[in-house]
Design a protein around this motif. Sequence first.
Motif, PDB file in Angstrom:
ATOM      1  N   THR B 129       0.793  -1.228   0.000  1.00 44.28           N
ATOM      2  CA  THR B 129       0.000   0.000   0.000  1.00 44.28           C
ATOM      3  C   THR B 129       0.821   1.270   0.000  1.00 44.28           C
ATOM      4  N   GLY B 130       2.106   1.151   0.306  1.00 40.36           N
ATOM      5  CA  GLY B 130       2.926   2.343   0.385  1.00 40.36           C
ATOM      6  C   GLY B 130       2.801   3.079   1.701  1.00 40.36           C
ATOM      7  N   ILE B 131       1.990   2.508   2.602  1.00 39.65           N
ATOM      8  CA  ILE B 131       1.822   3.151   3.911  1.00 39.65           C
ATOM      9  C   ILE B 131       2.970   2.759   4.835  1.00 39.65           C
ATOM     10  N   THR B 132       3.591   3.751   5.450  1.00 44.97           N
ATOM     11  CA  THR B 132       4.585   3.452   6.481  1.00 44.97           C
ATOM     12  C   THR B 132       4.233   4.211   7.749  1.00 44.97           C
ATOM     13  N   PHE B 133       4.614   3.606   8.874  1.00 41.84           N
ATOM     14  CA  PHE B 133       4.306   4.233  10.161  1.00 41.84           C
ATOM     15  C   PHE B 133       5.508   4.961  10.741  1.00 41.84           C
ATOM     16  N   GLY B 134       6.696   4.342  10.541  1.00 38.00           N
ATOM     17  CA  GLY B 134       7.894   4.846  11.202  1.00 38.00           C
ATOM     18  C   GLY B 134       8.092   6.325  10.945  1.00 38.00           C
ATOM     19  N   PHE B 135       8.443   7.079  12.010  1.00 38.49           N
ATOM     20  CA  PHE B 135       8.785   8.495  11.900  1.00 38.49           C
ATOM     21  C   PHE B 135       7.646   9.354  11.376  1.00 38.49           C
ATOM     22  N   THR B 136       6.391   8.951  11.670  1.00 38.91           N
ATOM     23  CA  THR B 136       5.241   9.795  11.358  1.00 38.91           C
ATOM     24  C   THR B 136       4.528  10.132  12.669  1.00 38.91           C
ATOM     25  N   THR B 137       3.577  11.074  12.585  1.00 34.76           N
ATOM     26  CA  THR B 137       2.811  11.416  13.782  1.00 34.76           C
ATOM     27  C   THR B 137       2.006  10.209  14.261  1.00 34.76           C
TER      28      THR B 137
END
Lengths: 363, 271
Positions: B129-137
């Motif tokens: 999906t291109g979704i990443t969590f790391g280093f996001t709010t």
Amino acid sequence: MSLEFEATMTVGAFHYEAAFEARDEIVVLFGHSGAGKSLTLQAIAGLLRPQSGRIVIDGQPVVDTTRGIDLPPQRRHVGYVVQSLALFPHLTVAENVAFGMNGDRASRASRTARLLQALGLEGTGDRRPRTLSVGQQQRVALARALGREARLLLLDEPFSALDESLRTSLRSELLRLRAELGLSIVFVTHDLREAHLLADRLAVFDAGRVLQFGPREDVFRRPSSRRVAELTGVANIARGVVREADETSITVDVAGMALVCGAVPGLQAPSPGSAVDVTIRAERVNLRRFRGGGIPGTNTLEARIVEEYAYGSTHTLKFAPVGPGPALEVEIAARPYEVLGVAGQRDWLLELPPGDLHVMPAS
Amino acid sequence: MSEQSRSDRATSAVLWLLAASFALFFLLPLAGLVQRGLSDSGTWDSITSGTARDALWLSLWTSTLTTALAVIFGTPAAYLLSRAHFPGQSLVEALIDLPIVLPPTVAGVALLAAFGRRGVLGEPLDELTGITFGFTTMAVVMAQFIVAAPFFVRAARAGFDSVDPQFEQVAHTLGASPRRAVLRVVVPLAWPSLAAGLVLCWARAMGELGATLIFAGNFQGRTQTMPLAIIEAFESSAGLAGAVALSLLLLAVALLALVAFRVAQRGGAYR
């Protein structure tokens, strides 16, 4: 309003099997704690599912294990007052009473007011339950259960935490309410006097079973077994052997004395020679002055008071036979006790009316 | 004076002395903080800086979102743990308690291992999906949630345990559906514990540092919450002075929030 109940369940090592019914009356479930009385109410209310059985309220089966019917508690329309009352402490008295009501705000408010008035709780609607007396809290719990427009009221030892005078007034109030609202009530108690006062019919519970179910007087006067006699406070139970029996009376040899006992109509008479238990309640024995000479009449024996206890309104006298006959316990009201002069006279004649002598198979 | 009352007075004196020492231990560092902050001329500038404003705003809304998520997901969990009995229940309870015991850094490493770009779940998710969590709010909230939500669940569970099931049963016989019984009877009765859990969870989320630092990183306006900003200030040229200023700001806001909550709760709880 009616209830038909039959259920079996096994909870751990406890096996429960019971059946009874109620039709526009108060049925008292009587027995020691742990006999299965509260379990019965939980099954009727839908808080406990019997392994097998059938519970019908007003013709509608709410449980029928053979047909897979098991209505949830909220669809059974049963008013259930638990022993702890479980009044909602965060709601006012009026909110508690209105909790189970349907309809719009105005009709609920007017029905709440009417119920509070019917139970003598005017002016308490805005208060929290815990600020009321224990007796008032009891009435709130009753009002809340009635607010549901219950077809059937289940009361689990509702008066056990109250003092005697309050219990007496609440019991009579319950009888009045029952008469006014035409309710069927299943009432659990381990108090014999309460059971006697309230019961139209009585179910005697012991170790998860109904030992006897029937009209109050039947159960009290003609217990079906020695255990029922013991549980319902029959003081005199004596072992004997049948001498002769016909449809109207049974003659039993008890401790060397022939006792003529009434036979229960429709019940098969025991055969001569068989062992039986003969019971008579302490308050059914007649006390007669002893005038010396022979003993007049049947079922009369000479006996001497060996112990006595004064309970205020009644006296309990324990007699030992002077000649043949059983030892007997006699209960006599305070007034006749004084009029007869029992305190100054130890030797008496005891007369056992045949109609009050009940014969049952020996256990 | 009798022997007895003399010993009573001695006991009472010791009691007061110990309690006062305890209070002093908390008051002195605070006093030091305030004194340092007032004596430093750069304090006001640090407090009103863009870094401070970004960090405070981020901290406030992520902590509040974390608490909201803890309520939405944690309340049913706490209720089931209290009422239902299922195999493996002790294991589930231990798992939920684990983040309370472990250092948050461990939670951060674990989150990174699971949801990081190279993580067990993170990698396939990124590829699909291109979704990443790391280093996001989002990562900030996830880090706060794993560390803070257990405090809410614990408190809520204790609250539900304290409500006699008979209240619910009676509510059912009065026609209440299971949902209505819980909302109108169980939750109000458990409210003091739920509220305590709410505060505890929010406060813990506000103070979260270790897991956030590892899983979310330290980017101003995106993942730099107040605790992270304080660390950065401390390590920068501003040194202690910058850290003191931000600490004072966080202190004031936290105090205000806790007092406001107490006042609101006093109005809402039944008596």
